[in-house]
Design a protein around this motif. Sequence first.
Motif, PDB file in Angstrom:
ATOM      1  N   VAL A  81       0.835  -1.208   0.000  1.00  0.00           N
ATOM      2  CA  VAL A  81       0.000   0.000   0.000  1.00  0.00           C
ATOM      3  C   VAL A  81       0.866   1.253   0.000  1.00  0.00           C
ATOM      4  N   VAL A  82       1.925   1.262   0.800  1.00  0.00           N
ATOM      5  CA  VAL A  82       2.822   2.423   0.848  1.00  0.00           C
ATOM      6  C   VAL A  82       3.430   2.677  -0.522  1.00  0.00           C
ATOM      7  N   LEU A  84       2.259   1.838  -3.482  1.00  0.00           N
ATOM      8  CA  LEU A  84       1.236   2.304  -4.431  1.00  0.00           C
ATOM      9  C   LEU A  84       0.794   3.736  -4.121  1.00  0.00           C
ATOM     10  N   ARG A  85       0.642   4.054  -2.848  1.00  0.00           N
ATOM     11  CA  ARG A  85       0.268   5.434  -2.478  1.00  0.00           C
ATOM     12  C   ARG A  85       1.367   6.430  -2.813  1.00  0.00           C
ATOM     13  N   HIS A  86       2.593   5.941  -2.795  1.00  0.00           N
ATOM     14  CA  HIS A  86       3.727   6.804  -3.129  1.00  0.00           C
ATOM     15  C   HIS A  86       3.805   7.063  -4.633  1.00  0.00           C
TER      16      HIS A  86
END
Length: 114
Positions: A81-82, A84-86
């Motif tokens: 998730v980190v 992809l959010r980045h």
Amino acid sequence: MTTVLAVILSLVFLPLGLSKIAAVPVMRQAAAHIGMATGLYRVVGALEVAGGAGLLMGLTLTWLGVAAATGLALLMAAAAVVHLRHGDPLVRALPAVVLTVAALAYTGAAVSAG
């Protein structure tokens, strides 16, 4: 099956975690890439080492292996998730996704084996 998965996952997580704890240059760069402080990245490394060790201890204490694998699955899901959010491409998150699935496979196999 659980023995093979435990050993493979431990061979992945133990060196990765130790390199994060030691803050080797490539790990410092990875932490900086996602905007994470080196100290927090070391905490992630400690969790990976604990999870890898827990998997190996889970070869005799099934509940401990299940707890370790579950924790590692959650940690790797969060890592994906980190990434992809980045804004990283999916290929950067793929290793975390694969490790999540492998840790969940261990959990499922260990629970079903009793």
